[in-house]
Design a protein around this motif. Structure first.
Motif, PDB file in Angstrom:
ATOM      1  N   MET A   6      52.232  54.956  71.415  1.00 51.14           N
ATOM      2  CA  MET A   6      51.938  53.573  71.732  1.00 51.14           C
ATOM      3  C   MET A   6      50.468  53.424  72.107  1.00 51.14           C
ATOM      4  O   MET A   6      49.827  52.452  71.718  1.00 51.14           O
ATOM      5  CB  MET A   6      52.832  53.099  72.871  1.00 51.14           C
ATOM      6  N   ALA A   7      49.954  54.369  72.878  1.00 50.58           N
ATOM      7  CA  ALA A   7      48.563  54.288  73.320  1.00 50.58           C
ATOM      8  C   ALA A   7      47.618  54.377  72.129  1.00 50.58           C
ATOM      9  O   ALA A   7      46.654  53.603  72.026  1.00 50.58           O
ATOM     10  CB  ALA A   7      48.265  55.389  74.328  1.00 50.58           C
ATOM     11  N   LEU A   8      47.882  55.320  71.232  1.00 42.81           N
ATOM     12  CA  LEU A   8      47.010  55.467  70.067  1.00 42.81           C
ATOM     13  C   LEU A   8      47.072  54.229  69.166  1.00 42.81           C
ATOM     14  O   LEU A   8      46.045  53.775  68.654  1.00 42.81           O
ATOM     15  CB  LEU A   8      47.386  56.717  69.276  1.00 42.81           C
ATOM     16  N   GLY A   9      48.249  53.675  68.976  1.00 47.00           N
ATOM     17  CA  GLY A   9      48.381  52.463  68.170  1.00 47.00           C
ATOM     18  C   GLY A   9      47.656  51.290  68.788  1.00 47.00           C
ATOM     19  O   GLY A   9      46.983  50.513  68.090  1.00 47.00           O
ATOM     20  N   THR A  10      47.753  51.161  70.095  1.00 46.81           N
ATOM     21  CA  THR A  10      47.064  50.073  70.797  1.00 46.81           C
ATOM     22  C   THR A  10      45.551  50.214  70.655  1.00 46.81           C
ATOM     23  O   THR A  10      44.854  49.250  70.335  1.00 46.81           O
ATOM     24  CB  THR A  10      47.454  50.064  72.283  1.00 46.81           C
ATOM     25  N   LEU A  11      45.047  51.426  70.881  1.00 47.44           N
ATOM     26  CA  LEU A  11      43.604  51.645  70.797  1.00 47.44           C
ATOM     27  C   LEU A  11      43.095  51.587  69.360  1.00 47.44           C
ATOM     28  O   LEU A  11      41.936  51.223  69.134  1.00 47.44           O
ATOM     29  CB  LEU A  11      43.234  52.973  71.449  1.00 47.44           C
ATOM     30  N   ALA A  12      43.924  51.919  68.396  1.00 51.34           N
ATOM     31  CA  ALA A  12      43.521  51.796  66.998  1.00 51.34           C
ATOM     32  C   ALA A  12      43.331  50.335  66.624  1.00 51.34           C
ATOM     33  O   ALA A  12      42.425  49.983  65.863  1.00 51.34           O
ATOM     34  CB  ALA A  12      44.557  52.453  66.088  1.00 51.34           C
ATOM     35  N   ASN A  13      44.174  49.451  67.188  1.00 50.64           N
ATOM     36  CA  ASN A  13      44.072  48.012  66.894  1.00 50.64           C
ATOM     37  C   ASN A  13      43.071  47.293  67.780  1.00 50.64           C
ATOM     38  O   ASN A  13      42.508  46.281  67.371  1.00 50.64           O
ATOM     39  CB  ASN A  13      45.446  47.351  67.048  1.00 50.64           C
ATOM     40  N   CYS A  54      40.090  47.697  74.652  1.00 49.62           N
ATOM     41  CA  CYS A  54      41.042  47.169  75.639  1.00 49.62           C
ATOM     42  C   CYS A  54      41.007  47.940  76.957  1.00 49.62           C
ATOM     43  O   CYS A  54      41.539  47.472  77.954  1.00 49.62           O
ATOM     44  CB  CYS A  54      42.455  47.133  75.070  1.00 49.62           C
ATOM     45  N   GLY A  55      40.411  49.139  76.988  1.00 49.68           N
ATOM     46  CA  GLY A  55      40.292  49.887  78.238  1.00 49.68           C
ATOM     47  C   GLY A  55      41.539  50.640  78.641  1.00 49.68           C
ATOM     48  O   GLY A  55      41.685  51.037  79.794  1.00 49.68           O
ATOM     49  N   LEU A  56      42.441  50.871  77.713  1.00 44.57           N
ATOM     50  CA  LEU A  56      43.686  51.565  78.019  1.00 44.57           C
ATOM     51  C   LEU A  56      43.409  53.001  78.461  1.00 44.57           C
ATOM     52  O   LEU A  56      42.620  53.713  77.847  1.00 44.57           O
ATOM     53  CB  LEU A  56      44.584  51.570  76.784  1.00 44.57           C
ATOM     54  N   LYS A  57      44.071  53.421  79.536  1.00 48.18           N
ATOM     55  CA  LYS A  57      44.013  54.786  80.031  1.00 48.18           C
ATOM     56  C   LYS A  57      45.424  55.207  80.397  1.00 48.18           C
ATOM     57  O   LYS A  57      46.292  54.379  80.645  1.00 48.18           O
ATOM     58  CB  LYS A  57      43.104  54.876  81.257  1.00 48.18           C
TER      59      LYS A  57
END
Length: 89
Positions: free
Chosen positions: A1-8, A12-15
């Motif tokens: 999920m994290a990789l998909g979010t950051l790919a799109n 977004c600053g996800l950690k």
């Protein structure tokens, strides 16, 4: 999920924050536990790029290895609360 979010949405600053929960009597309701949080993990750009290129299995595997190492740092097995709270010399 994290990789998909950051790919799109790479900005977004996800950690990922590793969280260790150590129970002393996990089989008992409301048993004593200690919760420890590790430092936030920033996902490497090389993993995100590999995920975008379709090399998802490798990107996910590499990220999971980092998460596993971070979780090991915040997860400790101890027989009782006093042993867990002993500070290392």
């Amino acid at each position: 999920m994290a990789l998909g979010t950051l790919a799109n949405n790479p900005d977004c600053g996800l950690k990922i924050i590793p969280c260790g929960m150590n129970y002393f009597h996990a089989h008992k309701f409301r048993s004593r536990c200690v919760v420890e949080f590790g430092p936030p993990l920033e996902i490497k750009k090389e993993y995100i790029e590999a995920y975008r290129r379709g090399e998802r299995r490798d990107a996910i595997s590499n990220l999971l290895n980092e998460i596993y190492a971070a979780l090991r740092q915040v997860s400790v097995n101890a027989p009782d609360y006093e042993t867990l709270m002993v500070s290392p010399c």
